[in-house]
Write a protein that holds these residues in place. Structure first.
Motif, PDB file in Angstrom:
ATOM      1  N   MET A   1       0.943  -1.148   0.093  1.00  0.00           N
ATOM      2  CA  MET A   1      -0.045  -0.075   0.050  1.00  0.00           C
ATOM      3  C   MET A   1       0.768   1.209  -0.036  1.00  0.00           C
ATOM      4  O   MET A   1       1.695   1.457   0.800  1.00  0.00           O
ATOM      5  CB  MET A   1      -0.806  -0.034   1.271  1.00  0.00           C
ATOM      6  CG  MET A   1      -2.326   0.300   1.043  1.00  0.00           C
ATOM      7  SD  MET A   1      -2.876   0.508   2.451  1.00  0.00           S
ATOM      8  CE  MET A   1      -4.119  -0.674   2.506  1.00  0.00           C
ATOM      9  N   SER A   2       0.605   2.148  -0.859  1.00  0.00           N
ATOM     10  CA  SER A   2       1.347   3.498  -0.921  1.00  0.00           C
ATOM     11  C   SER A   2       0.720   4.405  -0.208  1.00  0.00           C
ATOM     12  O   SER A   2      -0.352   4.239   0.244  1.00  0.00           O
ATOM     13  CB  SER A   2       1.379   3.909  -2.311  1.00  0.00           C
ATOM     14  OG  SER A   2       0.250   4.464  -2.696  1.00  0.00           O
ATOM     15  N   THR A   3       1.246   5.432   0.286  1.00  0.00           N
ATOM     16  CA  THR A   3       0.791   6.455   1.313  1.00  0.00           C
ATOM     17  C   THR A   3      -0.209   7.223   0.808  1.00  0.00           C
ATOM     18  O   THR A   3      -0.947   8.282   1.359  1.00  0.00           O
ATOM     19  CB  THR A   3       1.852   7.317   2.093  1.00  0.00           C
ATOM     20  OG1 THR A   3       2.785   7.780   1.178  1.00  0.00           O
ATOM     21  CG2 THR A   3       2.782   6.250   2.777  1.00  0.00           C
ATOM     22  N   ALA A   4      -0.235   7.267  -0.510  1.00  0.00           N
ATOM     23  CA  ALA A   4      -0.882   8.339  -1.161  1.00  0.00           C
ATOM     24  C   ALA A   4      -2.505   7.607  -1.169  1.00  0.00           C
ATOM     25  O   ALA A   4      -3.272   8.663  -1.407  1.00  0.00           O
ATOM     26  CB  ALA A   4      -0.396   8.464  -2.793  1.00  0.00           C
ATOM     27  N   ALA A   7      -6.379   4.206   3.126  1.00  0.00           N
ATOM     28  CA  ALA A   7      -6.756   2.763   3.351  1.00  0.00           C
ATOM     29  C   ALA A   7      -8.072   2.684   3.655  1.00  0.00           C
ATOM     30  O   ALA A   7      -8.853   3.764   3.824  1.00  0.00           O
ATOM     31  CB  ALA A   7      -6.309   2.252   4.826  1.00  0.00           C
ATOM     32  N   GLU A   8      -8.734   1.579   3.552  1.00  0.00           N
ATOM     33  CA  GLU A   8     -10.195   1.388   3.521  1.00  0.00           C
ATOM     34  C   GLU A   8     -11.048   1.883   5.006  1.00  0.00           C
ATOM     35  O   GLU A   8     -10.496   1.594   6.112  1.00  0.00           O
ATOM     36  CB  GLU A   8     -10.581  -0.111   3.263  1.00  0.00           C
ATOM     37  CG  GLU A   8     -11.930  -0.023   2.754  1.00  0.00           C
ATOM     38  CD  GLU A   8     -12.015  -1.502   2.286  1.00  0.00           C
ATOM     39  OE1 GLU A   8     -13.518  -1.800   2.674  1.00  0.00           O
ATOM     40  OE2 GLU A   8     -11.356  -2.167   1.619  1.00  0.00           O
ATOM     41  N   GLY A   9     -11.778   2.749   4.783  1.00  0.00           N
ATOM     42  CA  GLY A   9     -12.233   3.543   5.992  1.00  0.00           C
ATOM     43  C   GLY A   9     -11.567   4.511   6.812  1.00  0.00           C
ATOM     44  O   GLY A   9     -12.033   5.025   7.772  1.00  0.00           O
TER      45      GLY A   9
END
Length: 117
Positions: A1-4, A7-9
Motif C-alpha cells: 500500500m502506498s501512502t498516497a 486505507a479502507e475506512g
C-alpha cells in the motif's frame, strides 16, 4: 500500500488541518477573553456608578446633618443668652424687691414710733 492511497475506512485530513485547528482554538480563546474583558469592564463601570451615587447621597446627608447641627448650636446659644438675660433680670428684680422691703420697713418704723416732744 502506498501512502498516497487511503486505507479502507480511513479519513485523510489535509496537511494543514492541525494548523487550522490550532488557529480555531486560539481564535476562540481570543474571542472568549475579549468577551470576558468587555463584561468585566461593564461590571466595573456599573460598580463605579453605584459608588458615585452613594458618595452623592452621603454628601447630601452630611450637608443636611451639618445644617441641623448648626441650627441646634444656634438655638442653644440663643437659649443660653436668654437664660443669662433672665438671670440678670431676676437679680435686678430681687434687688428692687429688697429695696422696696427695706423702704417699707423704714416707713413702718417711722409710723410706729411716736413723735418725740
Amino acid at each position: 500500500m502506498s501512502t498516497a492511497e487511503p486505507a479502507e475506512g480511513a479519513i485523510i485530513l489535509p496537511k494543514r488541518a492541525p494548523l487550522w485547528a490550532a488557529l480555531g482554538v486560539i481564535g476562540s480563546l481570543i474571542v472568549g477573553g475579549a468577551t470576558q474583558l468587555i463584561g468585566g469592564a461593564s461590571y466595573v463601570a456599573k460598580i463605579d456608578g453605584r459608588f458615585e451615587s452613594l458618595a452623592e447621597s452621603d454628601s447630601r446627608i452630611t450637608k443636611r446633618s451639618d445644617e441641623r447641627y448648626a441650627a441646634i448650636v444656634d438655638r442653644l446659644a440663643s437659649l443660653e443668652k436668654d437664660r443669662n438675660d433672665t438671670s440678670g433680670r431676676l437679680i435686678r428684680l430681687e434687688e428692687q424687691l429688697r429695696m422696696s422691703v427695706d423702704l417699707l420697713r423704714e416707713i413702718r418704723e417711722s409710723m410706729r414710733t411716736p413723735p418725740r416732744r
